[in-house]
Design a protein around this motif. Structure first.
Motif: not given
Length: 148
Positions: A92-119
Motif C-alpha cells: 500500500t506504499s506509494d509506488h507505480h506499476h507496469f502492466f504486462l498486456e500479454e500476461e494480464n499481470r501487474m508488476i511494481d516499477i522499481p523505486n526511482g524508476g519514475l519521476r513526477l516533476d509536477q502535479l
C-alpha cells in the motif's frame, strides 16, 4: 497446525482488528491467502480460484465484498488493469506499476524508476491522496518473454 501457521493466523487477526474489521472466518481465510505470498497483485477472480484450491468455501461475491472491505480499511490498494478488471496490491506504499498486456499481470516499477516533476493544481477544497501510474507494456515483435 505448526507454529508458523499459528503465528501467521495471529498476525492476520491483528491486521484485521487494527483495520477495524471483525476477523470472521472468511476474512481470516482470504487475508491469509492474500498475504501468504508476500507483496503481489491479484484480481478477485484469482483470489477466488486460490480460495477454492485451498478448500475454502466462499462465493465470488464474498471475495469481491471482502476485497472492497480490505480496500476501504487500507489493508490493500486497488489498481485498474485491463478493461473492467481491478487488481489488488498488498503493497500500500506509494509506488507505480507496469502492466504486462500479454500476461494480464501487474508488476511494481522499481523505486526511482519514475519521476513526477509536477502535479496539476487541484480544485479548491480538494487534496491529492495518491497518484497511480500504470505503464502498459507489450512485447516487441520478435522479442523474448518479458522479465519479472
Amino acid at each position: 497446525m505448526d507454529g508458523r501457521g499459528r503465528k501467521q493466523g495471529f498476525c492476520v487477526f491483528e491486521r484485521l482488528r487494527a483495520a477495524g474489521l471483525r476477523p470472521t472466518r472468511q476474512r481470516v481465510a482470504l487475508c491469509n491467502l492474500i498475504f501468504s505470498k508476500g507483496d503481489r497483485h491479484l484480481s478477485a477472480e484469482e483470489l477466488y480460484e486460490e480460495a477454492h484450491r485451498a478448500g475454502e468455501s466462499v462465493s465470488l461475491a464474498t471475495v469481491y465484498n471482502t476485497l472492497h472491505q480490505f480496500t476501504d480499511s487500507g489493508i490493500i490498494r486497488p489498481l485498474t488493469g485491463e478493461g473492467q478488471r481491478t487488481y489488488f496490491d498488498t503493497n500500500t506504499s506509494d509506488h507505480h506499476h507496469f502492466f504486462l498486456e500479454e500476461e494480464n499481470r501487474m508488476i511494481d516499477i522499481p523505486n526511482g524508476g519514475l519521476r513526477l516533476d509536477q502535479l496539476p493544481d487541484v480544485p479548491e477544497g480538494m487534496e491529492i491522496v495518491n497518484v497511480d501510474i500504470v505503464v502498459r507494456l507489450r512485447r516487441k515483435a520478435g522479442a523474448g518473454k518479458a522479465a519479472n
